[in-house]
Scaffold this active site. Structure first.
Site, PDB file in Angstrom:
ATOM      1  N   ALA A 147      -4.605   7.326  -4.737  1.00 56.86           N
ATOM      2  CA  ALA A 147      -3.054   6.976  -4.670  1.00 56.86           C
ATOM      3  C   ALA A 147      -3.197   5.408  -4.985  1.00 56.86           C
ATOM      4  O   ALA A 147      -3.004   4.925  -4.117  1.00 56.86           O
ATOM      5  CB  ALA A 147      -2.276   7.222  -3.412  1.00 56.86           C
ATOM      6  N   SER A 158       0.755  -1.189  -0.093  1.00 56.93           N
ATOM      7  CA  SER A 158       0.052  -0.043  -0.050  1.00 56.93           C
ATOM      8  C   SER A 158       1.089   1.189  -0.004  1.00 56.93           C
ATOM      9  O   SER A 158       1.959   1.101  -0.358  1.00 56.93           O
ATOM     10  CB  SER A 158      -1.058  -0.121   1.240  1.00 56.93           C
ATOM     11  N   ASN A 159       0.402   2.433   0.287  1.00 51.01           N
ATOM     12  CA  ASN A 159       1.176   3.658   0.495  1.00 51.01           C
ATOM     13  C   ASN A 159       0.520   4.593   1.432  1.00 51.01           C
ATOM     14  O   ASN A 159      -0.329   4.169   2.362  1.00 51.01           O
ATOM     15  CB  ASN A 159       0.982   4.186  -0.933  1.00 51.01           C
ATOM     16  N   ALA A 160       1.227   5.695   1.671  1.00 49.78           N
ATOM     17  CA  ALA A 160       1.103   6.651   2.455  1.00 49.78           C
ATOM     18  C   ALA A 160      -0.222   7.292   2.651  1.00 49.78           C
ATOM     19  O   ALA A 160      -0.429   8.379   3.393  1.00 49.78           O
ATOM     20  CB  ALA A 160       2.214   7.416   3.010  1.00 49.78           C
TER      21      ALA A 160
END
Ligand code: C5P
Length: 393
Positions: free
Chosen positions: A269, A202-204
């Site tokens: 995102a 995943s991402n921030a």
């Protein structure tokens, strides 16, 4: 503009009379609602003479017209000047125990609140929390300034200048309904790509920017679909929210919802890769080098760009270098109508703090939206998108 001016019981109530006069002189129709406390500072007659309209002070005076509902519906903007700590708290909690708080609770129009109070009351965590709640709900707070207070000391809590309050009322009024009739789809948040039942890529992203864009669109009258990846940030009331987890889920949900949209904003995102073969059981560690085979996820925005029929399509580009050059390239490659670019090389960009955005469109269209909270940037971005679509720039 039709304005309901709510006056609460603080010493700054006398300044509300001057503000009221300014609004009337420039042609606004102003209905004044006073709390009991306000009437102890300024007579209702002052406002009645300024507005040449009856001043409303009680829920119980005119039961035939149900005054709080009638007022809430008639107004373009409701402005509460000054707002005491007590009124701020009641607004935040939804308490409706007098005409003013009933009008505010019944209203679906923009609310502008100009607090004025003693410094200690303003700085109290309870008041700070209530103001934060109101802000998160889309209320415009016109911050008080530092200056001489009724206690004969200098501090924060002095009612903002009339110019700032008038500007906030105008901004709220202008934006009130300019997205009425629009069908808006927003993607927001990260996606999660399963490695196995316990792990993911995943991402921030927290989804805050997209959530704010959806909130602003709802507030400005649009019909809003929010396709939201996994985040703990609360989506806005009034949007239809579809929760998704993976890029594939987001793709499917977005493509069906965007078919008839007038605006599609891809603020999510989306993970660019997913594990090629997510394992049904938790993966075991092995000795030596390990690798995870990845495959690309579908590019939702590019797919929207490839089959768009009249939808105004907006992408986002978060880059750590040459943000604008990459943004322009993406604008063309993905067939977008506009792209909002931000530089995420520093602290900025992720989470709930301030952000900076630049909007690009066409061959050389560019507007710097500056640095501000994501809520404020969402409002500025919608202003810019409407201008670009109407070719007002
Ligand atoms: O190409 P890049 O991922 O940098 O483009 C970013 C823009 O494309 C964002 O608007 C993002 O929401 C969108 N995007 C998408 N689907 C993907 C990847 C990015 O919609 N799989």
């Amino acid at each position: 503009m039709r304005i309901v001016l709510g006056v609460a019981g603080g010493i700054a109530a006398y300044k509300a009379a001057a503000l009221c006069s300014t609004l009337v002189q420039r042609g606004d129709e102003v209905d004044v609602v006073m709390t009991d406390g306000a009437e102890r500072f300024v007579g209702a007659l002052t406002f009645a003479a300024l507005t040449r309209r009856p001043v409303l002070t009680s829920l119980w005076d005119a039961p035939d017209t149900i005054p709080h509902i009638a007022l809430a519906r008639s107004a373009g903007v409701i402005a509460i000047v000054p707002a005491t700590a007590n009124v701020v708290a009641k607004l935040a909690l939804g308490i409706a125990d007098d005409l003013l708080t009933n009008v505010a609770l019944a209203a679906r129009v923009p609310l502008v609140v100009a607090p004025a109070m003693n410094s200690a009351m303003y700085e109290h965590p309870a008041t700070r929390g209530h103001l934060e709640t109101l802000r998160a709900r889309g209320v415009t707070i016109v911050e008080p300034g530092v200056g001489f207070l009724a206690e004969r000391e200098t501090g924060i809590g002095r009612l903002a200048d009339a110019d700032a309050i008038v500007a906030a009322i105008d901004a709220a009024g202008a934006r009130a309904n300019d997205l009425a009739g629009e069908r808006v789809v927003v993607t927001a948040g990260p996606t999660r790509e399963a490695i196995d039942p316990a792990r993911y890529l995943s991402n921030a992203s927290t989804g805050t920017m997209g959530i704010e864009l959806a909130r602003e669109a709802v507030a400005r009258g649009a019909d809003v679909d929010l396709v939201l990846g996994p985040t703990t940030v609360e989506p806005p009331a009034g949007a239809r929210v579809t929760r998704v987890v993976s890029a594939d889920d987001m793709y499917a949900a977005t493509m069906t919802r965007a078919a008839h949209a007038t605006f599609a904003l891809a603020a999510a995102a989306v993970a660019d890769w997913r594990p090629a073969e997510p394992s049904a059981e938790k993966r075991k560690k092995h000795d030596g080098d390990e690798s995870l085979a990845l495959v690309r996820t579908p590019d939702i925005l590019a797919a929207l760009g490839a089959r768009k029929n009249g939808t105004f399509l907006v992408g986002f580009a978060a880059e750590t270098q040459d943000a604008e050059a990459y943004g322009r390239e993406k604008l063309q490659r993905k067939h977008l109508d506009a792209i909002a670019v931000n530089d995420v090389s520093g602290e900025r960009g992720f989470g709930t703090g301030d952000n900076s955005l630049v909007v690009l469109w066409g061959a050389d269209g560019r507007r710097d939206l500056g640095t501000a909270s994501k809520r404020e940037l969402a409002a500025r971005l919608w202003d810019a998108l409407l201008d670009v679509r109407a070719k007002r720039v």
